[in-house]
Design an enzyme around this catalytic site. Structure first.
Site, PDB file in Angstrom:
ATOM      1  N   GLU A 129      44.311  36.297  41.159  1.00  0.00           N
ATOM      2  CA  GLU A 129      43.439  35.678  40.084  1.00  0.00           C
ATOM      3  C   GLU A 129      42.264  34.964  40.270  1.00  0.00           C
ATOM      4  OE1 GLU A 129      45.053  33.062  37.086  1.00  0.00           O
ATOM      5  OE2 GLU A 129      46.722  32.436  38.388  1.00  0.00           O
ATOM      6  N   HIS A 183      46.660  36.594  35.024  1.00  0.00           N
ATOM      7  CA  HIS A 183      46.654  35.120  34.669  1.00  0.00           C
ATOM      8  C   HIS A 183      47.367  34.613  33.226  1.00  0.00           C
ATOM      9  CE1 HIS A 183      44.196  31.523  33.739  1.00  0.00           C
ATOM     10  NE2 HIS A 183      43.874  31.898  32.590  1.00  0.00           N
ATOM     11  N   SER A 239      45.742  27.558  31.748  1.00  0.00           N
ATOM     12  CA  SER A 239      44.464  27.913  31.828  1.00  0.00           C
ATOM     13  C   SER A 239      43.567  26.457  31.540  1.00  0.00           C
ATOM     14  CB  SER A 239      44.176  28.899  31.023  1.00  0.00           C
ATOM     15  OG  SER A 239      42.996  29.528  31.312  1.00  0.00           O
TER      16      SER A 239
END
Length: 311
Positions: A241, A271, A147
Site C-alpha cells: 500500500e 488498505h 487510515s
C-alpha cells in the site's frame, strides 16, 4: 495464496473503488458512494445493537453484540481521508472488535473536512476521551483507528501524553496515515501496486483536512511527535500500500522512543482490509489479532483516575 473471497474483494477494490476515489472530487458524492457501498457490500451482524451516546458534546454510538465488557471500553476512530466514513460503513468492524475483545465498543462520529478542517476531528476525539475517562463505568480504556482515523488516534495519543491525561491501556492503528507532509517513498513506489488507495484521492483529503495548516506539527503528522511513556502500540499495514512507509517509519519512531510497538505486515491486501471482516478469513484473522492485543493489555491496565486534570 489468499482466499478466493479476499481475492475477489481485492479485485473489486482495484477495478471499481480505486478509480472512483481518483475521479470523484466532490466530498458529498463520495460520502453517498461510501454509504451505498456499505449498504450493498456490508451485512449488519446478527444481534448488533446501536446505542447513541453523547460524549463531551460529540455524537458517538455504542456498537454491541451482546458481549460482556470485562476488558473495558474501546474508542474507535474511523478512516476516510478525513472526508468520508460513517457508522453505516464501520459498525460491523467496530462491533467485531468489541465482541472479540470483550469491550464496550464506541464509534466516534467526528466532524469531517472540508467543512470542519484540522484540528476539529482531533478536538472531537479529545472531548470524547475526556468524557470516557470521567465515566466510572468505562473500565480500562483502549484506542484504535484506521487510515485517517489512525492519524487522529495517534495525534490524540500525543495530546494525551502532552496534557497529562490518563493513558489508554493500548493503541491499535490499521494502515495509518502518519505523515501529512506526503514525502514518503512508498507513496510513489507503491502507487500502481496499491489495490485501493489513489494518491490523488489521498492528497485531496489531506489538503481539505489541513486547510493551510502546517503539516510539520505532531498533531497533524504524528510521526514528528514525542511518544515517550506511551502504552503498547500495534500497527497493521500491507507492504504494497502507498501508506506502508507511514506505518513502517512510525513504528521506527516509536521504537526509538522506548515504546513497545509491534508492526504486523501483510502483502497483497487492500488498505484497511479489516473492513472485510465477516467476509474474508484474512480480515477475520487480522481483526482477531487486533482485538486480542487490546484485550491482553486491558487486563494489565491499572484503574483509570476518573478525575481528569484541569488544564
Amino acid at each position: 495464496m489468499h482466499s478466493f473471497s479476499q481475492r475477489f474483494a481485492t479485485l473489486i477494490a482495484r477495478l471499481v473503488q480505486k478509480p472512483l476515489l481518483a475521479l470523484v472530487r466532490s466530498p458529498a458524492i463520495m460520502r453517498r458512494l461510501f454509504t451505498l457501498n456499505a449498504i450493498i457490500g456490508v451485512r449488519t451482524p446478527k444481534g448488533l445493537t446501536l446505542t447513541p451516546l453523547r460524549l463531551g458534546g460529540r455524537t458517538c454510538t455504542l456498537c454491541n453484540m451482546g458481549q460482556r465488557h470485562d476488558h473495558g471500553t474501546l474508542l474507535y476512530i474511523h478512516g476516510g481521508a478525513f472526508v468520508i466514513g460513517n457508522l453505516r460503513g464501520y459498525r460491523h468492524l467496530v462491533a467485531a472488535l468489541g465482541q472479540r475483545a470483550g469491550m464496550r465498543a464506541v464509534f466516534l462520529n467526528y466532524r469531517r473536512a472540508p467543512e470542519h478542517p484540522f484540528p476539529a476531528a482531533l478536538d472531537d476525539a479529545e472531548a470524547a476521551w475526556r468524557a470516557l475517562v470521567a465515566d466510572p463505568d468505562t473500565g480500562p480504556l483502549s484506542l484504535a483507528g484506521d487510515s485517517a482515523g489512525g492519524n487522529i488516534a495517534l495525534a490524540l495519543l500525543h495530546r494525551i501524553i502532552a496534557k497529562g491525561l490518563p493513558l489508554p491501556a493500548a493503541v491499535a492503528v490499521l494502515s495509518p496515515v502518519t505523515d501529512l507532509r506526503l514525502l514518503n517513498e512508498s507513496l510513489a513506489a507503491n502507487r500502481r501496486h496499491d489495490p485501493l488507495v489513489s494518491t490523488r484521492w489521498g492528497a485531496r483529503g489531506v489538503a481539505a483536512y489541513l486547510n493551510g495548516a502546517d503539516p510539520e506539527q505532531p498533531e497533524a503528522s504524528p510521526i514528528l511527535g514525542d511518544f515517550t511513556g506511551a502504552p503498547p502500540v500495534l500497527i497493521h499495514a500491507d507492504t504494497t500500500e502507498v501508506l506502508f512507509d507511514d506505518a513502517r517509519l512510525m513504528a521506527d519512531r516509536l521504537r526509538c522512543q522506548g515504546v513497545d510497538v509491534t508492526l504486523a505486515c501483510q502483502t497483497g491486501l487492500p488498505h484497511v482490509w479489516h473492513m472485510s471482516v465477516g467476509r474474508t478469513p484474512e480480515a477475520d484473522a487480522s481483526v482477531a489479532e487486533v482485538a486480542d492485543f487490546l484485550a491482553a493489555h486491558a487486563t494489565k491496565a491499572p484503574a483509570l483516575d476518573s478525575r481528569p486534570p484541569t488544564l
